[in-house]
Structures are given as C-alpha cells and as structure tokens.
Design a protein around this motif. Structure first.
Motif, mmCIF file in Angstrom:
data_model
loop_
_atom_site.group_PDB
_atom_site.id
_atom_site.type_symbol
_atom_site.label_atom_id
_atom_site.label_comp_id
_atom_site.label_asym_id
_atom_site.label_seq_id
_atom_site.Cartn_x
_atom_site.Cartn_y
_atom_site.Cartn_z
ATOM 1 N N ALA A 1 0.851 -1.291 0.035
ATOM 2 C CA ALA A 1 -0.077 0.038 0.068
ATOM 3 C C ALA A 1 0.914 1.404 -0.103
ATOM 4 N N GLY A 2 1.907 1.436 0.687
ATOM 5 C CA GLY A 2 2.741 2.517 0.807
ATOM 6 C C GLY A 2 3.956 2.416 -0.120
ATOM 7 N N ALA A 3 4.119 1.564 -0.722
ATOM 8 C CA ALA A 3 5.328 1.299 -1.759
ATOM 9 C C ALA A 3 4.869 0.766 -3.108
ATOM 10 N N GLY A 4 3.554 1.209 -3.593
ATOM 11 C CA GLY A 4 3.087 0.727 -4.973
ATOM 12 C C GLY A 4 3.808 1.626 -6.079
ATOM 13 N N VAL A 5 3.148 1.695 -7.265
ATOM 14 C CA VAL A 5 3.696 2.625 -8.270
ATOM 15 C C VAL A 5 2.252 2.946 -8.614
ATOM 16 N N ALA A 6 2.257 4.334 -9.295
ATOM 17 C CA ALA A 6 1.106 4.981 -9.747
ATOM 18 C C ALA A 6 1.185 5.446 -11.216
ATOM 19 N N MET A 7 0.133 5.389 -11.841
ATOM 20 C CA MET A 7 0.167 6.085 -13.324
ATOM 21 C C MET A 7 -0.771 6.838 -13.921
ATOM 22 N N LEU A 8 -0.381 7.572 -14.924
ATOM 23 C CA LEU A 8 -1.560 8.419 -15.597
ATOM 24 C C LEU A 8 -1.622 8.180 -17.063
ATOM 25 N N ALA A 9 -2.728 7.846 -17.582
ATOM 26 C CA ALA A 9 -3.049 7.489 -19.137
ATOM 27 C C ALA A 9 -3.751 8.640 -19.627
ATOM 28 N N ALA A 10 -3.539 8.971 -20.876
ATOM 29 C CA ALA A 10 -4.289 9.982 -21.612
ATOM 30 C C ALA A 10 -3.785 10.016 -23.061
ATOM 31 N N SER A 11 -4.377 10.873 -23.588
ATOM 32 C CA SER A 11 -3.906 11.189 -25.271
ATOM 33 C C SER A 11 -2.372 11.392 -25.486
ATOM 34 N N GLU A 12 -1.948 11.196 -26.134
ATOM 35 C CA GLU A 12 -0.604 11.681 -26.699
ATOM 36 C C GLU A 12 -0.377 13.120 -26.338
ATOM 37 N N ARG A 13 -1.302 13.677 -26.845
ATOM 38 C CA ARG A 13 -1.290 15.221 -26.809
ATOM 39 C C ARG A 13 -1.317 15.670 -25.456
ATOM 40 N N ASN A 14 -1.931 15.089 -24.477
ATOM 41 C CA ASN A 14 -2.017 15.503 -23.105
ATOM 42 C C ASN A 14 -0.947 15.073 -22.635
ATOM 43 N N ILE A 15 -0.468 13.829 -22.496
ATOM 44 C CA ILE A 15 0.649 13.266 -22.083
ATOM 45 C C ILE A 15 2.005 14.292 -22.392
ATOM 46 N N SER A 16 2.117 14.315 -23.727
ATOM 47 C CA SER A 16 3.342 15.042 -24.015
ATOM 48 C C SER A 16 3.420 16.410 -23.440
ATOM 49 N N ALA A 17 2.200 17.066 -23.171
ATOM 50 C CA ALA A 17 2.268 18.460 -22.512
ATOM 51 C C ALA A 17 2.734 18.084 -21.138
ATOM 52 N N LEU A 18 2.067 17.189 -20.468
ATOM 53 C CA LEU A 18 2.244 17.045 -18.829
ATOM 54 C C LEU A 18 3.658 16.413 -18.559
ATOM 55 N N ARG A 19 4.206 15.508 -19.619
ATOM 56 C CA ARG A 19 5.671 15.174 -19.210
ATOM 57 C C ARG A 19 6.642 16.315 -19.435
ATOM 58 N N LYS A 20 6.345 17.420 -20.194
ATOM 59 C CA LYS A 20 7.274 18.385 -20.354
ATOM 60 C C LYS A 20 7.139 19.316 -19.067
ATOM 61 N N GLN A 21 5.914 19.268 -18.348
ATOM 62 C CA GLN A 21 5.853 20.165 -16.911
ATOM 63 C C GLN A 21 6.471 18.990 -15.868
ATOM 64 N N ARG A 22 6.297 17.858 -16.200
ATOM 65 C CA ARG A 22 6.889 16.803 -14.981
ATOM 66 C C ARG A 22 8.183 16.766 -14.970
ATOM 67 N N ALA A 23 8.917 16.932 -16.100
ATOM 68 C CA ALA A 23 10.210 16.895 -16.330
ATOM 69 C C ALA A 23 10.989 17.974 -15.543
ATOM 70 N N VAL A 24 10.055 19.075 -15.206
ATOM 71 C CA VAL A 24 10.899 20.361 -14.432
ATOM 72 C C VAL A 24 10.821 19.987 -12.887
ATOM 73 N N GLN A 25 9.848 18.967 -12.506
ATOM 74 C CA GLN A 25 9.358 18.600 -11.113
ATOM 75 C C GLN A 25 10.348 17.567 -10.625
ATOM 76 N N THR A 26 10.789 16.570 -11.550
ATOM 77 C CA THR A 26 11.520 15.442 -10.968
ATOM 78 C C THR A 26 12.474 14.968 -12.073
ATOM 79 N N ILE A 27 13.567 14.317 -11.588
ATOM 80 C CA ILE A 27 14.518 13.611 -12.710
ATOM 81 C C ILE A 27 13.840 12.283 -12.867
ATOM 82 N N GLY A 28 12.951 11.548 -12.131
ATOM 83 C CA GLY A 28 12.633 10.395 -12.530
ATOM 84 C C GLY A 28 12.007 9.564 -11.467
ATOM 85 N N VAL A 29 11.147 8.740 -11.645
ATOM 86 C CA VAL A 29 10.734 7.721 -10.525
ATOM 87 C C VAL A 29 11.767 6.586 -9.949
#
Lengths: 413, 413
Positions: free
Chosen positions: A254-282
């Motif tokens: 429960a405390g050590a799972g992995v989470a995910m978000l799925a959406a259209s490539e257009r949504n994902i591409s925009a969100l990945r750009k923003q997320r790349a500023v938040q973290t280097i990776g999982v």
C-alpha cells in the motif's frame, strides 16, 4: 420503521455491552490487511545487492528516465490498456498524480484551455455522490467549486450530467471512480461511458478525472467489464477529454506501490514536459520489484485472486450482519459490491451523523458522516462509508454488529 | 593569450586524433558512478519478505504517516540539523519538494504573503550565477522572473543582494546551494549567512531556497563548516525566511533516495496541511532501508568517506589535466572544489559555446554552455560546468584532455 418489532430497552443493553468491552475497531479507511500485504512479500526479495539490473541493462539504482524502466512502462501501459506513449509513470501515490495534474491545469491550463484556470472567475467540477473524500479535498484546496450529481446503479445520472456540462462553461471537469465506485460500488455501463465521452460541453477543456483505482480488484469470479474510456473519448472525437489514473497501492504494497496516468498523446506530451521540471525520474528499483514479481498481467490477475479470497468473507460478513440485524426493520440500505474496498450504507434521512457518533461510543470508528460528499456536507445526512478490509473477519463481524445496533438505536430515538 | 606558445597545426592534429577515436564520453550531469552506488548495495538487503517492521512496530508496507517512520524522521532531522517538527519527508526527489513548495507559494502564497503569488503582477527571484539549471527551470515554468547576481568565493555578492532585496518588492526569493555550490564549489561563509538571514527585504514573504544538496559530500578531510541557516534566520528575527532542502540521492542510491524539507514550525505546519491533500504518505519501506543501512549520522559520514575516495581522484585528474594543458596559456580558469559534484570552468569571454561544440566533435558531451545561467543565457559566454563523477578515472582524464584541446583550439582561432 416497524418500531413495534424493536425493543428499545434491549437495544440499549446491547449498546451498553459494546461500550463495556472498550473495543477499538476501525473501519475508516480502505487499507489492506497485513494478510493481503503478505501476498506481495516476495516483492521485497526480487531486488537485492546482487541483482538490480533491469532486463534491458539499465542500472535501476541510478538517475535517469522520467518514466523509469521500459519494462515497467510496458507492463503498466497494458494494465491501463494504453500504449507507453500515452502513459506517465508516477511515484507511490496516484493521489499525487491527480493532485499535480489539477495543479497544472490551474497554473497553466490544459492543452485546450483558453487560459490557465486560475485566471478564470470560476472553475467547477461535477462530483458524483457519494464519492471519495480525497478527491473533494483536492478541489477544495484548489478553490474548484464542487457540484454534486447523483449516482445510479450504472454510473452518474447522465441526464443531469449532460444538462449541466452543456450549459455551464465554468464546469471544467468531473471526478469518476468508474469501477467499484468509492463508496457505492457501481461499475459504469458502456452506455454511461459513451455518453460521458460524447456529450457536448460548454467548456472546450472539460476533463474527466477517471480514477480507476479498483480495475482488477474483483470480489466475484465473473467481474463486470469496464469499457476503455480513452478509446471511447477518441471514438467520440474528444480524445483529450479523459485523464485515467491507476495504482498498485492495493495490488502490491500500500505504501510502496507505483502509480500512473494515462491519456491522449497530446495530453501526455504536455504533462511530461511540465513533470520533467518537477523530477528527474521515478524510483526504478521499486518498478523493478513490480516487474519481476508480477511479470505480466496474468501475474497481476492471479495475485488479485488471493486478495479476493481474503476480502470476500469480510464483505459477506458485512452484508450478513446488516441483513440479520436490519433487514426486517427497514431502517437502512447498503451496497453489495462486486469489487473494490467499500460498502455504502444509507440510514434514514438525518441519522448518519448520529449513527457514526453512536458507533464510536460503542468502540467502532467509522469514516465521518458527510465525508462522501463535497465540503463534507451530506444534505440528507444519510450516507456512511464502511471499509471492512483492514480488520480481521471476527473484528468485522463484531464491528458491524455494533454499527447495526447504532443504526437501530438512532432509528428508534 | 600567449599564442606564441601554441602551435595551431599540432592542436588540430590532436583534435583530429580525438575525433578519429569516436569517443562517447559524457560529463553532463552530476550522476554517481556505479562504484559509488555499489557502496550502498547493502541497502537492498536490509528489508526483506521476513523483515519489514520498523523498530517502533510500524508495518512499513502499509499506508499511513505523512512523514513516514519516526526513526526516519529522527535520522533526517539530525541530518538537516532541525527537530522533527521542523521537517517534511518527501519521496525520491528533492527537486520535487522544491518545485512543489514554489508551486504552493504561487497558488496559495506563503504563511506571510499578502496574497497568492499568482495574483501579483510580478514575482522575481535572485539567482546567484553560475547556478543550477534545474532551479532555473522551475522558476521559468512558474513565470518567476530571474535576476542573476554574482558569486564570490564565500557566497553571493552580498552588497548586490542586499541592495536589490531592500528596494524591489517583487523579489520574493533566492536560490542558494550553500555548500560546494553547483557548479562553482563555494561554501557560504558565516558572514554571508548572517547577512542573508538579517537583511531587510521589501517583500514580507521573502524566501531563500536553501538547496543543501552536498551537505556531507566532502572531497577533503577537513571540510568547511556550514552555519545552520534556519537558526541564523531565527536569531535575526526572520524565522520564516528559509526553506532548507536535502536529499540522499547522492548518498544512498541516486534514483531511490529520500528527500526532505526543513523550515520553521510555522512554515512546516502550513506546508504539511497542503501536502496532506497531495499524498497519503511516503514510501516507508525505502525509509526503513535507509534507517537500517545508515543507522545514524556516523553511519552516513563513514559511508561518505567511501564516496570521497572514489570521487577525489577524478577531481584531481580534472585539475591536473587542465593545469598541464592550459595553465601556461592563460586561456581559462577553473574551480578546485572541496566537495560536491562539479568543476566550474571559465573560458575567455565568448568562447564557452564554441568549446562545448568542439568538445562534442571530439566525442565528449558537456552540459550546454549557458545552462548555468537563468534562461540559459550566459551574457559573457564563458561558463562551462564539468561533471566528473560518472565516467571512470581513465575516461575523465581522456575527456579532460579533449576539453583542454577544445579550449586551446577555441582560444586560438
């Protein structure tokens, strides 16, 4: 109620007996039991000091890879029924991905917003009720106005939803737990999904927060099928409409799972750009634990039959005790879910708060009445969420008897 | 330059020889080497299927605890030199805590902001340069205007800083890497820290983003001492002024460390309330790995001597090659850090981009010129960040020779 059949004095005796036991039972949160977690203990052994390299040669210990390991992307793309290019892998919390996704809409707007949501006078979300308090808390924190809409047996009341989103441009989104809904247990029908995907909306950037938290969390052997919402939105010509969320918190640990978000490539591409500023990776080591332990979707499905075997008797006990104690008195209704983590109990109007208070006196902590409604405000004061997963079967039976006595007492006085 | 001593033809021969080798060396990011990560491999064995319960009895597998395990809180409070009530434990990324903390200031304001930052016409941050590109990326994403300020050997040029923050109410914060600064290697002196803590600011909610990423990452046996910034701010009557960040990414395992934020109780209390809406809690199993593997601060310090033993020869090699190749020609200056992950190389004005391009031609990938400046714009085009940690010692020597030839070539033509 047929109060003739209820003897208030003997109810009080039963209630006092519970009080005298000084029970300390907790049915507040959808938390797996230790026995459920034990099923995934093997995950703690599949990565070790001598074995931390992914199949593709990636050193899972080091930095790198916003989405982490290719093998984890592949497995969880299949889990979400999308392609890896439609996926963002998160940390241990799907709530965090949901929160952050809405934060991004508020700060920057979505790919088809006319402007950032914080620059709008008002942003509203539809909230099927009863619903999940942590969803509502995110809206409240972000100043998103919540509008409750009623649930049917097969999903939200679509006539209401369609009328609201067609006319009100402030409505930019909607929360959905489409399978084994929290707390009502409903699974959305194909018809509801098709209407959600296709309905005209006054807002160009309307977003459905599709929290598919219980995708594989069945309690029955012939589970209902949930239509793929992203594909439905694509077919309806609204590919950007849905953000789908998933998590292994109630599959692996429960405390050590992995989470995910799925959406259209257009949504994902925009969100990945923003997320790349938040973290280097999982955390790729934790991804590697998941990939090695489950291997593939068959591994996940097989694993979940173990969860079902532990959970089913508890859900049956809830229904059995409530049926035995309450059915003949016509004082409450409750759900009989085919999966997920909750039973939704409805008292007579105006009694839910009283029942929760009485249950607490009797030694059973329940989710606060109102928690299943936006702003914690249940206008009818009827709904209570029961979470039977964590306590032992004996404790569930004992707790439910106390809850039943609380319902009867509240209904009699 | 004393170009008389440089023979362009023989430089070109050396350069062509590098090109012919088709090298593929990478000095772009501060990434630990596999040998450094090996030092923490034991961490992958201290939590197993038979041993996942924390010392206080907490089942580290399940949900619960925004900050996670008490023992992890205690260890990392000591690491940050604060009390547990002044600490927020994060996931595997201190960048994410920094990003999220600034997001919260933009969305909600800080505890002493007159209003949320997004409602202000302009928010500015001071950025000591050269600095860290990922800090600058967060500001750029959030629309925070960046103002470069120069660095001295003991921290930012304080006369400049004091004058700016005293007069400009749009300046709400400042980035600092106070120990072994990225990339210059400077450690802030007590005097600089006292002035930062005490300086009058036009903005009531001025915040210092104190990214103490290299707190224990020494390359020398007698490391400089860094004064506790939170205590300095308290003493100066500005307890809310600083957010201090830390991380074990370059102590334990780069992708699977734990990150933290320390600040005044008033700041922490407000941020915890907002964070509780974002997540149920951190990965306690990974915290348990850290607590069991390191045990205490002595464990961390001892562990870091192992890192120093691996890193020191690489930093010495950078200095040795640059000294051998460049010193007599007076074409560049570079830092000789006592810790951290970087060497900062300054070419003659206008040559950094050309050097990076030539180095790439010679098979050595460097951080893009300009990356150490806000908006990627180095007005003098002189600064290049060198990251020698990941390649082997032989590769560092080879890469630095290629870089040196690139500097000489750029300086000669």
């Amino acid at each position: 109620m047929s109060s003739s059949t209820l003897d208030l004095a003997s109810l009080q005796v039963r209630f006092d007996a519970f009080k005298a036991q000084n029970l300390n039972l907790n049915m507040t949160r959808g938390k797996p039991s230790p026995e459920q977690l034990d099923l995934a203990n093997g995950m703690l052994d599949v990565v070790s000091s001598s074995d931390f390299t992914a199949a593709d040669g990636t050193d899972a210990r080091n930095y790198g890879g916003l989405n982490g390991l290719t093998a984890a992307e592949a497995l969880f793309a299949e889990y979400m029924e999308v392609s890896p290019s439609e996926l963002i892998m998160g940390g241990n919390s799907s709530l965090a991905i949901m929160h952050d996704t809405l934060v991004r809409a508020v700060l920057f707007g979505t790919v088809d917003s006319p402007k950032p949501w914080h620059k709008e006078d008002k942003i509203s979300f539809l909230c099927p009720v009863p619903g999940y308090d942590r969803h509502f808390a995110v809206c409240e924190l972000l100043g998103i106005h919540m509008m409750p809409v009623p649930m049917n047996a097969d999903g939200p009341h679509m006539d209401t939803v369609e009328a609201l989103v067609r006319d009100d441009p402030s409505i930019r989104g909607m929360w959905c737990v489409p399978k084994y809904s929290n707390p009502g247990g409903q699974t959305y029908s194909d018809e509801v999904i098709n209407r959600l995907a296709a309905m005209p909306t006054a807002a160009a950037d309307f977003r459905i927060m599709w929290d598919n938290a219980y995708a594989v969390h069945h309690l029955v052997s012939d589970p209902p099928h949930l239509k793929n919402m992203l594909r439905a939105c694509e077919s309806a010509g609204n590919p950007e409409r849905v953000y789908m969320f998933g998590s292994t918190s109630k599959i692996s640990l429960a405390g050590a799972g992995v989470a995910m978000l799925a959406a259209s490539e257009r949504n994902i591409s925009a969100l990945r750009k923003q997320r790349a500023v938040q973290t280097i990776g999982v955390d790729k080591l934790n991804q590697l634990r998941h990939v090695r332990f489950f291997n593939d979707m068959n591994g996940i499905h097989t694993h979940m039959t173990g969860h079902a075997a532990l959970l089913k008797p508890k859900f049956e006990a809830v229904d059995a005790v409530l049926t035995r104690e309450l059915a003949e008195h016509n004082v409450a209704t409750w759900s009989k879910p085919q999966g997920g983590y909750f039973v939704s109990l409805d008292t007579r109007p105006g009694l839910a708060k009283r029942v929760v208070a009485l249950a607490e006196e009797a030694g059973v902590k329940l989710t606060p009445a109102g928690a299943t409604q936006p702003y914690g405000n249940d206008p009818e004061d009827t709904n209570i969420r029961l979470a039977p997963s964590f306590p032992s079967l004996a404790e569930v039976e004992q707790a439910m008897e106390a809850v039943a006595v609380a319902v009867l007492l509240a209904s009699s006085t």
